[in-house]
Design a protein around this motif. Structure first.
Motif, PDB file in Angstrom:
ATOM      1  N   GLN A 191       7.802 -35.091 -26.340  1.00 25.51           N
ATOM      2  CA  GLN A 191       8.326 -35.884 -27.246  1.00 25.51           C
ATOM      3  C   GLN A 191       8.336 -35.184 -29.058  1.00 25.51           C
ATOM      4  N   ALA A 192       6.574 -35.446 -28.503  1.00 27.46           N
ATOM      5  CA  ALA A 192       5.812 -35.114 -29.661  1.00 27.46           C
ATOM      6  C   ALA A 192       6.283 -33.785 -30.212  1.00 27.46           C
ATOM      7  N   PHE A 193       6.299 -32.588 -28.937  1.00 21.15           N
ATOM      8  CA  PHE A 193       6.758 -30.853 -29.436  1.00 21.15           C
ATOM      9  C   PHE A 193       8.279 -30.957 -29.548  1.00 21.15           C
ATOM     10  N   ARG A 194       9.326 -31.811 -29.093  1.00 14.66           N
ATOM     11  CA  ARG A 194      10.174 -31.262 -29.487  1.00 14.66           C
ATOM     12  C   ARG A 194      10.777 -32.585 -31.042  1.00 14.66           C
ATOM     13  N   THR A 195      10.140 -33.230 -31.515  1.00 11.03           N
ATOM     14  CA  THR A 195      10.381 -33.715 -32.967  1.00 11.03           C
ATOM     15  C   THR A 195       9.645 -32.692 -33.457  1.00 11.03           C
ATOM     16  N   LEU A 196       8.229 -31.835 -33.314  1.00 15.34           N
ATOM     17  CA  LEU A 196       8.108 -30.158 -34.144  1.00 15.34           C
ATOM     18  C   LEU A 196       9.169 -29.740 -34.403  1.00 15.34           C
ATOM     19  N   LEU A 197       9.435 -29.205 -33.141  1.00 11.96           N
ATOM     20  CA  LEU A 197      10.405 -28.251 -33.024  1.00 11.96           C
ATOM     21  C   LEU A 197      11.951 -28.521 -34.250  1.00 11.96           C
ATOM     22  N   ALA A 198      12.326 -29.695 -33.700  1.00 10.42           N
ATOM     23  CA  ALA A 198      13.540 -30.407 -34.941  1.00 10.42           C
ATOM     24  C   ALA A 198      13.413 -30.057 -36.152  1.00 10.42           C
ATOM     25  N   GLU A 199      11.739 -30.436 -36.465  1.00 13.17           N
ATOM     26  CA  GLU A 199      11.471 -30.504 -38.199  1.00 13.17           C
ATOM     27  C   GLU A 199      11.273 -29.433 -38.785  1.00 13.17           C
ATOM     28  N   ARG A 200      11.219 -27.805 -37.638  1.00 13.03           N
ATOM     29  CA  ARG A 200      10.989 -26.342 -37.903  1.00 13.03           C
ATOM     30  C   ARG A 200      12.621 -25.863 -38.020  1.00 13.03           C
ATOM     31  N   GLY A 201      13.455 -27.032 -37.650  1.00 10.71           N
ATOM     32  CA  GLY A 201      14.708 -26.449 -37.674  1.00 10.71           C
ATOM     33  C   GLY A 201      15.625 -25.573 -36.632  1.00 10.71           C
ATOM     34  N   THR A 202      14.374 -25.825 -35.043  1.00  9.41           N
ATOM     35  CA  THR A 202      15.171 -25.413 -33.806  1.00  9.41           C
ATOM     36  C   THR A 202      15.944 -26.054 -33.448  1.00  9.41           C
ATOM     37  N   ASP A 203      16.985 -25.335 -32.772  1.00  7.54           N
ATOM     38  CA  ASP A 203      18.336 -26.082 -32.457  1.00  7.54           C
ATOM     39  C   ASP A 203      18.407 -26.756 -31.218  1.00  7.54           C
ATOM     40  N   LEU A 204      17.670 -27.527 -30.916  1.00  9.67           N
ATOM     41  CA  LEU A 204      16.993 -27.717 -29.348  1.00  9.67           C
ATOM     42  C   LEU A 204      18.420 -27.330 -28.326  1.00  9.67           C
ATOM     43  N   ALA A 205      20.151 -27.767 -28.680  1.00 10.94           N
ATOM     44  CA  ALA A 205      21.352 -27.780 -27.736  1.00 10.94           C
ATOM     45  C   ALA A 205      21.540 -25.959 -28.229  1.00 10.94           C
ATOM     46  N   CYS A 206      20.795 -24.668 -27.946  1.00 11.63           N
ATOM     47  CA  CYS A 206      20.913 -23.145 -28.055  1.00 11.63           C
ATOM     48  C   CYS A 206      21.940 -23.040 -26.874  1.00 11.63           C
ATOM     49  N   GLY A 207      20.946 -23.415 -25.565  1.00 12.55           N
ATOM     50  CA  GLY A 207      21.221 -22.780 -24.726  1.00 12.55           C
ATOM     51  C   GLY A 207      22.570 -23.485 -24.349  1.00 12.55           C
ATOM     52  N   ARG A 208      23.664 -24.282 -24.414  1.00 16.58           N
ATOM     53  CA  ARG A 208      24.473 -24.320 -23.846  1.00 16.58           C
ATOM     54  C   ARG A 208      25.801 -24.067 -24.762  1.00 16.58           C
ATOM     55  N   THR A 209      25.624 -23.292 -26.259  1.00 13.47           N
ATOM     56  CA  THR A 209      26.350 -22.947 -27.091  1.00 13.47           C
ATOM     57  C   THR A 209      26.746 -21.359 -26.885  1.00 13.47           C
ATOM     58  N   LEU A 210      25.716 -20.977 -26.022  1.00 11.20           N
ATOM     59  CA  LEU A 210      26.574 -19.102 -25.509  1.00 11.20           C
ATOM     60  C   LEU A 210      27.310 -18.702 -25.234  1.00 11.20           C
TER      61      LEU A 210
END
Length: 253
Positions: free
Chosen positions: A156-175
């Motif tokens: 969860q901490a890692f996902r929060t860090l990614l989100a704060e970097r601007g990473t789209d955590l739902a990228c895969g489903r949009t392909l």
């Protein structure tokens, strides 16, 4: 940092290469094919493509930082600096364009996909693969003990860090949608989700080591918790899961 990044790439290859190769082989890849590998991180896919296309083929490798791979590239592999989210296609007429874990880092993914599609010859194939951490956010869905609970807190901490970097955590489903919107025909997609593998543990360890200082600095996790989690992973008594990987492909009309 570079050493941990290299360890991540080494762990990703045995996890993801069989799925990537299986998809590409269904396209009929063979001698003389012209291929564009977008945002390449490791060498496993590049080496495999080079063997498949042979001396009469071409494998163009692009990325923002290609210094490390340019020094080891040999024909038919060529290496160019290129920003797929901002630049025009380096050349056109490719039989295959492939991007793995590249689009998640691109702010304008729609433009990136259009760029890759425009580089294809008529009948050429595009295969795009990216993670979707939001589909399955846990490191250990079977949260039966303290080690698994800690792993999920660190994830969860890692996902929060990614989100704060601007990473789209739902990228895969949009392909699939992005490929259809770019005009590809016969778009299909699959998810790959390994549940237990030594490579999963190696990837988890390398990933967390790579971002350890950032997690602690952002007060998302303590150094003590991270060290305990890494020790739990190293023990071999738990199965940390990576994010599901979505592979989407289609054909240019």
């Amino acid at each position: 940092m570079r050493a941990e990044a290299g360890t991540c790439l080494d762990a990703l290859a045995p996890l993801l290469d069989p799925t990537t190769f299986r998809h590409i082989e269904t396209f009929g890849l063979g001698y003389g094919w012209r291929c564009w590998e977008v945002g390449a991180g490791g060498t496993s896919v590049i080496s495999w493509l080079a063997k498949k296309v042979g001396p009469t083929g071409r494998v163009l490798v692009t990325g923002l930082d290609t210094s490390w791979i340019a020094s080891v590239a040999r024909p038919p592999v060529e290496v160019h600096v290129h920003d797929v989210g901002a630049d025009d296609p380096p050349v056109e007429g490719f039989d295959l364009v492939h991007a793995r874990l590249a689009l998640v880092h691109v702010p304008d993914r729609q433009r990136a996909v259009r760029t890759m599609v425009s580089a294809l010859r008529p009948g050429g194939r595009l295969l795009v693969e990216d993670a979707d951490p939001a589909l399955q956010p846990l490191a250990c869905p079977d949260e039966y003990g303290p080690a698994q609970q800690l792993a999920n807190r660190v994830r969860q901490a890692f996902r929060t860090l990614l989100a704060e970097r601007g990473t789209d955590l739902a990228c895969g489903r949009t392909l699939p949608r992005l490929l259809r919107e770019a005009g590809l025909r016969g778009v299909r997609a699959e998810a790959y989700f390994p549940v237990a593998s030594p490579a999963c543990a190696a990837l988890e360890s390398a990933t967390i080591r790579q971002v350890r200082d950032e997690l602690v600095s952002a007060r998302l996790a303590t150094g003590q918790d991270i060290d305990r989690h890494l020790a739990n992973v190293a023990s071999g008594d738990m199965d940390p899961l990576p994010a599901p990987m979505i592979s989407a492909w289609g054909k240019k009309a």
